[in-house]
Design a protein around this motif. Structure first.
Motif, PDB file in Angstrom:
ATOM      1  N   ASP A  93      -7.124   3.618  -5.968  1.00 30.79           N
ATOM      2  CA  ASP A  93      -5.797   2.776  -5.490  1.00 30.79           C
ATOM      3  C   ASP A  93      -6.034   1.200  -5.669  1.00 30.79           C
ATOM      4  OD1 ASP A  93      -4.932   5.044  -4.808  1.00 30.79           O
ATOM      5  OD2 ASP A  93      -4.918   4.830  -2.668  1.00 30.79           O
ATOM      6  N   ASP A  95      -5.225  -1.032  -3.560  1.00 25.40           N
ATOM      7  CA  ASP A  95      -4.850  -1.651  -2.240  1.00 25.40           C
ATOM      8  C   ASP A  95      -6.073  -2.053  -1.559  1.00 25.40           C
ATOM      9  OD1 ASP A  95      -5.604   0.822  -1.622  1.00 25.40           O
ATOM     10  OD2 ASP A  95      -3.872   1.175  -0.365  1.00 25.40           O
ATOM     11  N   GLN A  97      -8.344  -0.332  -0.403  1.00 27.45           N
ATOM     12  CA  GLN A  97      -8.880   0.873   0.625  1.00 27.45           C
ATOM     13  C   GLN A  97      -9.975   1.502   0.011  1.00 27.45           C
ATOM     14  OE1 GLN A  97      -4.912   2.495   1.820  1.00 27.45           O
ATOM     15  NE2 GLN A  97      -5.970   2.196   3.594  1.00 27.45           N
ATOM     16  N   ARG A 208      -6.350  -1.083   5.007  1.00 28.55           N
ATOM     17  CA  ARG A 208      -5.276  -1.748   4.107  1.00 28.55           C
ATOM     18  C   ARG A 208      -5.153  -3.384   4.481  1.00 28.55           C
ATOM     19  NH1 ARG A 208      -1.149  -1.839   0.121  1.00 28.55           N
ATOM     20  NH2 ARG A 208      -0.811   0.110  -0.473  1.00 28.55           N
TER      21      ARG A 208
HETATM   22 MG   LIG Z   1      -3.269   2.867   0.392  1.00 33.52          MG
END
Ligand SMILES: [Mg+2]
Ligand SMILES: Nc1nc2c(ncn2[C@@H]2O[C@H](COP(=O)(O)OP(=O)(O)O)[C@@H](O)[C@H]2O)c(=O)[nH]1
Length: 363
Positions: A93, A95, A97, A208
Motif C-alpha cells: 500500500d 499509505d 501502513q 494511517r
Molecule cells: Mg490503508
C-alpha cells in the motif's frame, strides 16, 4: 545501474502526501538491493501522479503508471505487476501502513529455492489486529474466514495487502484475475491451480497518517460478489452478483410500494398502483446500481437522467425476453416455478447485458 531484482508495486489513489516519504523509507530499507518502485495511480484528483512524476524525474528507480477512466485496487496492482520484468515483485500500500522494513525479510524468504509467495501477516494483540480499529479488525477476520470457501492453501492472513512473489506466479494467473476487487491476494490464492509454496512473516500494521481509507461498506458487497464469482468457477461476474442483489431488493421495494399505493391512493386502482410501484422499483434499482454496481462509471447530472430513461427502456426489453422464455418453458411441461425462474433469470441477464452496454457503458 543494475536492472531491478525487486519491483515494488504500489497502487495509489489520493495519496499525494505519502509518496515522497514512502520513496525515502524504501530507499533506506533496501540499501543493498536493486529495487524499483512502480506507483499505479488511477488519475487521483489530488495530484498524486504529478508528485510521482516529479520524483521519477530525479530518480530512475521510481516509475509511475497513470490510468485514466478506470478505478480499482486489484486492477491497478495487476497492471503494475505486468509492467515489471524483475524476478521478484511485491505489492504494497502507498499509505505507509505497511512497514517497508519487512521487505528485506520477505526478499530473503522469496530468494530461497521453490518459494513462490511470501505474505506479510499483520500481527495480533489478542483477537485484534494491531493498527486496525475493532470494527475493521472484525471485518478483516470475517472476510478471512469466508475466503476459506475459495482458497485451498491455509494462510493466516489472506486479507493482507502486503506480499511478495516470483513474478511468473502472477504472470500466469493474470488473465484469470478479477480486476474489480480489493483483495488481490485472495484472488491469486483462489485462482492459481498448482499448489504454491508460501511463507508468512509477521509485522506491525501502522496507523494511517495522511489521507483517508478508500475501503467502505461497498467494498464488502464487492467481496461477497467476488466469493460468489469463485464459487461458480469464475462463471458469474462480480458485477452480476451486485446487479442481482439490487434486483432482489427491487422486488421488496416493488411490493412495499404496491401496498402503499393500494391503501394510500385507492383512486389509482390496481393497474395504476402496479405501474406506480414498477416505476418506483425501477428508479430505486437505477439509483442503487449507479451507487453500487457501477460506481466506477457513475452517472451524474444530465447523464443521470438520460441513463434512467435508457435503463427503463432496457428493463422493458428484458421483460419481453423474460415472458417469452417463461411462456416457452411453461408450454413444454406446465411447471410454473421452473418457467417463472427461467424467465426471471433470462430477464436479469438481459437487463445486465443491456445496461452494461447502453446505460453504464465504458468510456
Ligand atoms: Mg490503508
Ligand atoms: N490505483 C488505485 N489505488 C487504490 C484504489 N483504492 C485504494 N487504493 C490504494 O490502495 C491502498 C490501500 O487502500 P486503503 O484505502 O488504505 O485501504 P485500507 O488500508 O484497507 O483502509 C492505498 O495505497 C490506496 O491509495 C483504486 O481504486 N485505485
Amino acid at each position: 545501474m543494475r536492472a531491478p531484482e525487486l519491483s515494488i508495486v504500489v497502487p495509489v489513489f489520493n495519496e499525494r502526501a505519502n509518496i515522497a516519504p514512502l520513496v525515502g523509507l524504501v530507499a533506506d530499507a533496501l540499501p543493498d538491493v536493486a529495487w524499483e518502485l512502480i506507483f499505479v495511480d488511477d488519475n487521483s484528483p489530488d495530484g498524486t501522479s504529478e508528485e510521482i512524476k516529479e520524483l521519477a524525474a530525479n530518480d530512475p528507480r521510481v516509475r509511475g503508471i497513470r490510468r485514466v477512466g478506470r478505478r480499482g485496487l486489484s486492477g491497478a496492482s495487476i497492471e503494475g505487476v505486468l509492467s515489471s520484468s524483475a524476478p521478484y515483485v511485491a505489492v504494497m500500500d502507498g499509505d505507509l501502513q505497511h512497514d517497508e522494513r519487512v521487505l528485506t525479510r520477505m526478499l530473503a524468504l522469496i530468494r530461497a529455492p521453490n518459494v513462490d509467495l511470501v505474505i506479510a501477516t499483520r500481527e495480533r494483540e489478542g483477537s485484534h489486529i494491531t493498527g486496525l480499529s475493532d470494527k475493521r479488525s472484525f471485518v478483516s477476520d470475517f472476510g478471512s474466514f469466508l475466503s476459506r470457501l475459495v482458497i485451498k492453501n491455509y494462510v493466516k492472513d489472506p486479507m493482507s495487502g502486503f506480499f511478495m512473489f516470483r513474478r511468473e506466479v502472477v504472470e500466469r494467473a493474470a488473465p484469470k484475475l478479477a480486476t474489480e476487487g480489493f483483495k488481490i491476494l485472495v484472488d491469486i490464492l483462489a485462482t492459481t491451480e498448482e499448489p504454491l509454496q508460501i511463507r508468512e512473516t509477521p509485522y506491525v500494521f501502522r496507523e494511517r497518517q495522511h489521507g483517508e481509507s478508500k475501503l467502505d461498506a461497498r467494498v464488502a458487497f464487492d467481496y461477497l460478489g467476488f466469493l460468489f464469482h469463485h464459487l461458480t468457477g469464475r462463471l458469474v461476474p462480480i458485477r452480476f452478483f451486485l446487479f442481482g442483489i439490487v434486483g432482489a431488493l427491487g422486488v421488496v421495494v416493488h411490493l412495499a410500494a404496491l401496498r402503499f399505493a393500494l391503501s394510500g391512493l385507492p383512486s389509482l386502482g390496481f393497474d395504476g398502483a402496479q405501474i406506480t410501484a414498477t416505476l418506483i422499483a425501477m428508479a430505486s434499482n437505477f439509483i442503487l446500481n449507479n451507487q453500487l454496481t457501477y460506481r466506477d462509471r457513475r452517472l451524474h447530472g444530465f447523464q443521470f437522467l438520460i441513463g434512467f430513461v435508457l435503463f427503463a427502456l432496457s428493463c422493458c426489453i428484458g421483460l419481453v425476453a423474460n415472458v417469452g422464455i417463461a411462456r416457452l418453458i411453461y408450454s413444454d411441461g406446465q411447471i410454473w416455478w421452473l418457467a417463472g425462474l427461467a424467465g426471471a433469470i433470462t430477464g436479469s441477464v438481459f437487463n445486465y447485458v443491456t445496461s452494461g452496454l447502453f446505460v453504464w457503458r465504458k468510456r
